[in-house]
Scaffold this motif. Structure first.
Motif, PDB file in Angstrom:
ATOM      1  N   GLY A 288       0.865  -1.188   0.000  1.00 49.20           N
ATOM      2  CA  GLY A 288       0.000   0.000   0.000  1.00 49.20           C
ATOM      3  C   GLY A 288       0.894   1.226   0.000  1.00 49.20           C
ATOM      4  O   GLY A 288       1.876   1.315  -0.757  1.00 49.20           O
ATOM      5  N   THR A 289       0.602   2.134   0.885  1.00 51.91           N
ATOM      6  CA  THR A 289       1.403   3.357   0.971  1.00 51.91           C
ATOM      7  C   THR A 289       2.881   3.060   1.195  1.00 51.91           C
ATOM      8  O   THR A 289       3.749   3.695   0.586  1.00 51.91           O
ATOM      9  CB  THR A 289       0.849   4.248   2.103  1.00 51.91           C
ATOM     10  N   THR A 290       3.162   2.097   2.054  1.00 52.61           N
ATOM     11  CA  THR A 290       4.582   1.856   2.336  1.00 52.61           C
ATOM     12  C   THR A 290       5.311   1.223   1.152  1.00 52.61           C
ATOM     13  O   THR A 290       6.535   1.301   1.066  1.00 52.61           O
ATOM     14  CB  THR A 290       4.791   1.018   3.619  1.00 52.61           C
TER      15      THR A 290
ATOM     16  N   MET B  74       9.245  -1.071   5.555  1.00 50.49           N
ATOM     17  CA  MET B  74       8.618   0.152   6.063  1.00 50.49           C
ATOM     18  C   MET B  74       7.239  -0.232   6.556  1.00 50.49           C
ATOM     19  O   MET B  74       6.502  -0.920   5.853  1.00 50.49           O
ATOM     20  CB  MET B  74       8.432   1.193   4.951  1.00 50.49           C
ATOM     21  N   SER B  75       6.872   0.251   7.738  1.00 51.78           N
ATOM     22  CA  SER B  75       5.514  -0.016   8.225  1.00 51.78           C
ATOM     23  C   SER B  75       5.142   1.018   9.273  1.00 51.78           C
ATOM     24  O   SER B  75       5.900   1.243  10.220  1.00 51.78           O
ATOM     25  CB  SER B  75       5.430  -1.425   8.824  1.00 51.78           C
ATOM     26  N   GLN B  76       3.998   1.618   9.102  1.00 51.06           N
ATOM     27  CA  GLN B  76       3.513   2.552  10.120  1.00 51.06           C
ATOM     28  C   GLN B  76       3.138   1.765  11.369  1.00 51.06           C
ATOM     29  O   GLN B  76       3.656   2.004  12.439  1.00 51.06           O
ATOM     30  CB  GLN B  76       2.313   3.335   9.560  1.00 51.06           C
ATOM     31  N   SER B  77       2.228   0.799  11.193  1.00 54.09           N
ATOM     32  CA  SER B  77       1.680   0.077  12.350  1.00 54.09           C
ATOM     33  C   SER B  77       2.665  -0.930  12.926  1.00 54.09           C
ATOM     34  O   SER B  77       2.615  -1.242  14.116  1.00 54.09           O
ATOM     35  CB  SER B  77       0.425  -0.675  11.932  1.00 54.09           C
ATOM     36  N   GLY B  78       3.514  -1.473  12.065  1.00 51.25           N
ATOM     37  CA  GLY B  78       4.401  -2.545  12.520  1.00 51.25           C
ATOM     38  C   GLY B  78       3.669  -3.865  12.680  1.00 51.25           C
ATOM     39  O   GLY B  78       4.201  -4.811  13.272  1.00 51.25           O
TER      40      GLY B  78
ATOM     41  N   THR C  46       1.460  -5.145   9.926  1.00 55.17           N
ATOM     42  CA  THR C  46       0.858  -5.566   8.661  1.00 55.17           C
ATOM     43  C   THR C  46       1.242  -7.000   8.318  1.00 55.17           C
ATOM     44  O   THR C  46       2.436  -7.330   8.203  1.00 55.17           O
ATOM     45  CB  THR C  46       1.292  -4.597   7.546  1.00 55.17           C
TER      46      THR C  46
ATOM     47  N   VAL D 275      -7.203   6.431   9.319  1.00 56.31           N
ATOM     48  CA  VAL D 275      -6.897   5.179   8.630  1.00 56.31           C
ATOM     49  C   VAL D 275      -5.954   5.427   7.447  1.00 56.31           C
ATOM     50  O   VAL D 275      -5.104   4.597   7.123  1.00 56.31           O
ATOM     51  CB  VAL D 275      -8.225   4.522   8.184  1.00 56.31           C
ATOM     52  N   ILE D 276      -6.100   6.584   6.824  1.00 51.74           N
ATOM     53  CA  ILE D 276      -5.247   6.954   5.691  1.00 51.74           C
ATOM     54  C   ILE D 276      -3.885   7.402   6.235  1.00 51.74           C
ATOM     55  O   ILE D 276      -3.823   8.301   7.069  1.00 51.74           O
ATOM     56  CB  ILE D 276      -5.864   8.169   4.959  1.00 51.74           C
ATOM     57  N   SER D 277      -2.835   6.829   5.716  1.00 50.56           N
ATOM     58  CA  SER D 277      -1.513   7.212   6.213  1.00 50.56           C
ATOM     59  C   SER D 277      -1.007   8.482   5.510  1.00 50.56           C
ATOM     60  O   SER D 277      -1.031   8.571   4.290  1.00 50.56           O
ATOM     61  CB  SER D 277      -0.527   6.062   5.959  1.00 50.56           C
TER      62      SER D 277
ATOM     63  N   LYS E 129      -4.049   8.051  -2.194  1.00 52.37           N
ATOM     64  CA  LYS E 129      -4.802   8.893  -1.240  1.00 52.37           C
ATOM     65  C   LYS E 129      -6.182   9.213  -1.811  1.00 52.37           C
ATOM     66  O   LYS E 129      -7.181   9.125  -1.131  1.00 52.37           O
ATOM     67  CB  LYS E 129      -4.081  10.217  -0.950  1.00 52.37           C
TER      68      LYS E 129
ATOM     69  N   VAL F 234      -3.648  -3.779   8.817  1.00 52.70           N
ATOM     70  CA  VAL F 234      -4.173  -4.923   8.072  1.00 52.70           C
ATOM     71  C   VAL F 234      -3.436  -6.177   8.528  1.00 52.70           C
ATOM     72  O   VAL F 234      -2.405  -6.546   7.974  1.00 52.70           O
ATOM     73  CB  VAL F 234      -4.085  -4.687   6.552  1.00 52.70           C
TER      74      VAL F 234
HETATM   75  C1  F6R Z   1      -2.893   3.837   2.947  1.00 53.24           C
HETATM   76  C2  F6R Z   1      -2.609   2.929   4.024  1.00 53.24           C
HETATM   77  C3  F6R Z   1      -2.257   1.499   3.707  1.00 53.24           C
HETATM   78  C4  F6R Z   1      -1.032   1.103   4.542  1.00 53.24           C
HETATM   79  C5  F6R Z   1      -0.661  -0.365   4.341  1.00 53.24           C
HETATM   80  C6  F6R Z   1       0.580  -0.733   5.121  1.00 53.24           C
HETATM   81  O1  F6R Z   1      -3.141   5.125   3.394  1.00 53.24           O
HETATM   82  O2  F6R Z   1      -2.648   3.297   5.169  1.00 53.24           O
HETATM   83  O3  F6R Z   1      -2.004   1.318   2.343  1.00 53.24           O
HETATM   84  O4  F6R Z   1       0.037   1.913   4.163  1.00 53.24           O
HETATM   85  O5  F6R Z   1      -1.731  -1.162   4.760  1.00 53.24           O
HETATM   86  O6  F6R Z   1       0.412  -0.469   6.478  1.00 53.24           O
HETATM   87  P1  F6R Z   1       1.608  -0.292   7.482  1.00 53.24           P
HETATM   88  O7  F6R Z   1       2.360   0.927   7.093  1.00 53.24           O
HETATM   89  O8  F6R Z   1       0.948  -0.145   8.827  1.00 53.24           O
HETATM   90  O9  F6R Z   1       2.439  -1.531   7.373  1.00 53.24           O
END
Ligand code: F6R
Length: 606
Positions: free
Chosen positions: A296-298, A340-344, A346, A392-394, A480, A603
Motif C-alpha cells: 500500500g502506501t509503504t 517500512m511499516s507505520q503500524s508494525g 501488517t 486510517v489513511i496514512s 490517497k 491490516v
Molecule cells: C494507505 C494505508 C495502507 C497502509 C498499508 C501498510 O493510506 O494506510 O495502504 O500503508 O496497509 O500499512 P503499514 O504501514 O501499517 O504496514
C-alpha cells in the motif's frame, strides 16, 4: 484490523470500555459489541455501526459491571450483520469471546462441533472459539486449561480475549501474530489491541509475544507460554506517547490534523539518533543484495527509497510489495530486507520478513509504533517517532519515512563517496528547511487547494503523472485520492503515457502532473513534453509546479504554484499537495474521511 479492549477493575468499567473501543475505531468500525458481567451472568450487547451510536442505542453505560471485553470489527469472515458482530458466546452462555485475526481451520472445527450438537449463529471463524472453550471446560472444569486446549487446536492468527461466569473477576487473553498488550494499573488491568485502548489510564504496558497467553484480575496478572503453560516474566514497557497527541485537537478530521503535524514529525525524523541510522547504513554496505519492502502506501515509500538510494548512493535496490515478496525475492544469508511499516503489524510485511529470516537474511525496518511486532522482530529497527497516526489513511507516517530513507541514502552515499561531504551538508540543510517550507505551504496553499478540489470534485477519473522520483509521489497521491474520496485515480510514469494510455485522453479523464523544479532540467523538460502530449489532445491538466517556471496558462488547465525549493525536497512538498487534494476532494464529496470504507488501519490478515 478490528480492535479489542478489555478492563477489569474495582468500579464500573462500561465507560472505560467505551473509551477503549472508541479509541480503537480506526482499526475497524463496521460493527461493535461488549460483554459485561452481572454478578455471575454475562450481558452481551452488539450491533452494526460505530461505537458512539451503538453505546447510545443500547444504553450500554447503564449496565454496571467491574469487568468487560469489547470489540470493534472490520469484517473479514461473514458480512456486516449483528449476528456476525463480536463478542460471541458459547452454547451455554458462560463464555464470551472477542477475537482479531483469522482461524484458518475454522471450517473443519465448525463441522465437528456441529456434529457434537453445537449451534452456530454467525458466519464467522471466531464463534468456534466460544464453543471450544465450553467443550474443553466441561472436561477440565478449569477455564485456563480450556483456553490452552483451544489454542492448541486452532490454526491461523489470533489476538483474543474472553471472560466467563466460572471466574467472573478474570480476563483471559492470548496472542499469535495479531497484536495484543496488557495495561497495568493499580487495582485495574487492561487488555488492548494497542496502547490506544488504555493510554488515558496507564502508561505501563506488557506487550504479549506470539505463543503467549495472560490472565488478568483487578490486582494481578500472569503471562504464560501456550506451549508448556510455564510462567514468563515480561518487562513493563513505558508508553512514551501522550494521550493528547491521539486526540483531534480542534481539526475536523484526524487526516487534516496529521497532515498539519508533518512539520513536527519531519523534525522528529531529522532528530533521530544518528548511531541508529549508521547501524542500518552498515547493514546496507555489508549486504550483497537488498530489498525494500512495504505494501500500500509503504510500498510507495519503498519505491521512493529506490529512487533516492539510486540518486544519492548509486545503489539499486528493488522495492517489492510485501504481498508479492515470496513470489519474487531471492533471499539468502547475504541479503538485507528493509521494511517500512507505520503500524508494525501488517500481515503481508510480517510474513515477508519472517520468510526472509527463515532463509537467514538480515532484516531492518522503519516503523512508527514502538513495541509492534515488526519493531520487535527485525535485527535493527528505526523508530520514526511520528506519534500516533489515527486516521486510517496514512500521511505523516509515510512522509516521515521518506525523510528517514533520504537520510539513510545520504549517509550511504557519503560512505561510498558517491556524494562529497559538502554535498551531504547541503542536502542536510535542505532537509532541515523542509518543516518550515511545508508549514508555509500548508498555511498559504491550503485555501487554494480546497477551492480547486471543490471545483473538480465531480471529476470521475484522474491520471496522476510524474517522472523519476515524482513517479512514486504520483502513485502515493493517487492512492490517497482512491482510498479517501473513492475517486478513480491511476498513478503512472509520465513517460509511459505515450505507450498506450494517451488513447484514453478525453473530457472524462483529467490529469494531475507533478512537475519537478527547472533545476532538474532533463526531468523537467521530459515532464513538460508529457503535458504537451495531453494538451495536444485537449486533455485537462492540473499542473503542480514551482514558481520559477512562472505562470503558464497554455500548458496547464489549472495550476498550483509552489515556492522555489531545493530539488531534494521538492517531491516531498508535492506529496503534501497530493494529500491535501485528496482530503479536500473527500470533504467536498462528504466522505467519511477518517474511516473510509473498506479500509482498516492495521491490516493484520493476509
Ligand atoms: C494507505 C494505508 C495502507 C497502509 C498499508 C501498510 O493510506 O494506510 O495502504 O500503508 O496497509 O500499512 P503499514 O504501514 O501499517 O504496514
Amino acid at each position: 484490523m478490528c480492535g479489542i479492549s478489555g478492563v477489569v477493575g474495582l468500579k464500573d468499567v462500561s465507560q472505560l470500555l467505551f473509551e477503549g473501543i472508541r479509541n480503537l475505531e480506526y482499526r475497524g468500525y463496521d460493527s461493535c459489541g461488549v460483554a459485561l458481567m452481572n454478578k455471575t451472568r454475562l450481558i452481551i450487547k452488539k450491533d452494526i455501526g460505530g461505537v458512539e451510536e451503538f453505546y447510545r442505542k443500547h444504553d450500554v453505560l447503564q449496565q454496571k459491571s467491574n469487568i468487560g471485553i469489547a470489540h470493534t470489527r472490520w469484517a473479514t469472515h461473514g458480512k456486516v450483520t449483528q449476528e456476525n458482530t463480536h463478542p460471541f458466546t458459547s452454547r451455554d452462555g458462560n463464555f464470551a469471546v472477542v477475537h482479531n485475526g483469522i482461524i484458518s481451520n475454522y471450517r473443519p472445527l465448525r463441522d465437528q462441533l456441529k456434529k457434537e450438537g453445537y449451534k452456530f449463529t454467525s458466519d464467522t471463524d471466531t464463534e468456534v472459539i466460544a464453543h471450544l472453550l465450553e467443550k474443553f471446560f466441561k472436561k477440565s472444569r478449569n477455564p485456563e486449561k480450556a483456553l490452552v486446549k483451544t489454542l492448541n487446536l486452532i490454526e491461523g492468527t489470533f489476538a483474543l480475549a474472553f471472560i466467563c461466569t466460572y471466574l467472573p473477576g478474570h480476563i483471559f487473553c492470548a496472542k499469535r501474530e495479531s497484536p495484543l498488550m496488557l495495561g497495568i494499573g493499580d487495582e485495574i488491568k487492561f487488555v488492548g489491541s494497542d496502547f490506544n485502548a488504555f493510554i488515558d489510564h496507564t502508561k505501563n504496558a506488557v506487550i504479549l509475544d506470539d505463543g503467549e497467553y495472560a490472565i488478568l484480575s483487578r490486582d494481578s496478572y500472569v503471562v504464560k507460554s501456550i506451549l508448556n503453560e510455564e510462567e514468563i516474566t515480561k518487562p513493563i514497557t513505558k508508553i512514551e506517547w501522550d494521550s493528547e497527541t491521539s486526540k483531534k485537537g480542534g481539526y475536523p478530521h484526524y487526516m487534516l490534523k496529521e497532515i498539519y503535524e508533518q512539520p513536527q514529525t519531519i523534525s522528529n525524523a531529522l532528530d533521530l539518533e544518528p548511531s541508529g541510522l549508521d547501524d542500518v547504513v552498515k547493514m546496507f554496505e555489508k549486504a550483497e543484495s537488498s530489498y525494500f519492502l512495504g505494501v500500500g502506501t509503504t510500498f510507495y515509500v519503498a519505491k521512493y527509497a529506490q529512487y533516492i538510494f539510486s540518486e544519492l548512493a548509486q545503489k539499486f535496490i528493488a522495492p517489492i510489495s510485501s504481498d508479492e515478496f515470496l513470489s519474487l525475492a531471492n533471499v539468502n544469508k547475504k541479503t538485507l530486507v528493509f521494511a517500512m511499516s507505520q503500524s508494525g503489524e501488517t500481515f503481508d510485511t510480517l510474513s515477508a520478513l519472517k520468510y526472509s529470516q527463515s532463509k537467514g537474511a538480515k532484516t531492518a525496518a522503519v516503523v512508527n509504533v514502538m513495541g509492534s511486532s515488526i519493531a520487535r522482530m527485525v535485527d535493527k529497527v528505526v523508530l520514526q517517532g511520528s506519534g500516533p497516526e489515527i486516521c486510517v489513511i496514512s500521511t505523516k507516517a509515510a512522509l516521515s519515512q521518506m525523510v528517514v530513507l533520504t537520510l539513510l541514502a545520504m549517509k550511504l552515499g557519503l560512505k561510498k563517496k558517491v556524494i562529497t561531504k559538502k554535498a551531504y551538508q547541503e542536502n542536510l540543510k535542505s532537509l532541515k528547511e523542509l518543516p518550515a517550507i511545508i508549514q508555509g505551504v500548508l498555511n498559504e496553499r491550503s485555501g487554494f487547494i480546497h477551492r480547486i478540489a471543490n471545483k473538480y470534485c465531480k471529476n470521475k477519473n484522474w491520471l496522476y503523472l510524474g517522472r523519476g522520483i515524482y513517479y512514486p509521489i504520483a502513485l502515493e497521491s493517487a492512492l490517497k485520492m482512491k482510498e479517501v474520496a473513492y475517486v478513480h485515480a491511476e498513478g503512472m510514469p509520465a513517460g509511459f503515457l505515450k505507450h498506450g494510455t494517451l488513447a484514453m485522453i478525453d473530457d472524462d479523464i483529467s490529469s494531475i502532473v507533478f512537475v519537478p523544479p527547472k533545476a532538474k532540467k532533463d526531468l523537467y523538460e521530459s515532464t513538460i513534453h508529457s503535458i504537451e502530449e495531453i494538451r495536444a489532445r485537449s486533455g485537462f491538466v492540473l499542473g503542480i509546479h514551482f514558481t520559477e517556471q512562472g505562470k503558464n496558462q497554455d500548458l496547464f488547465s489549472e495550476e498550483l504554484i509552489l515556492p522555489n525549493v531545493p530539488p531534494l525536497i521538492a517531491p516531498l512538498i508535492q506529496l503534501v499537495i497530493g494529500q491535501l487534494f485528496a482530503y479536500f476532494t473527500a470533504t467536498s464529496l462528504k466522505r467519511n474521511v477518517d474511516k473510509p470504507r473498506s479500509l482498516a488501519k492495521s491490516v493484520t490478515v493476509g
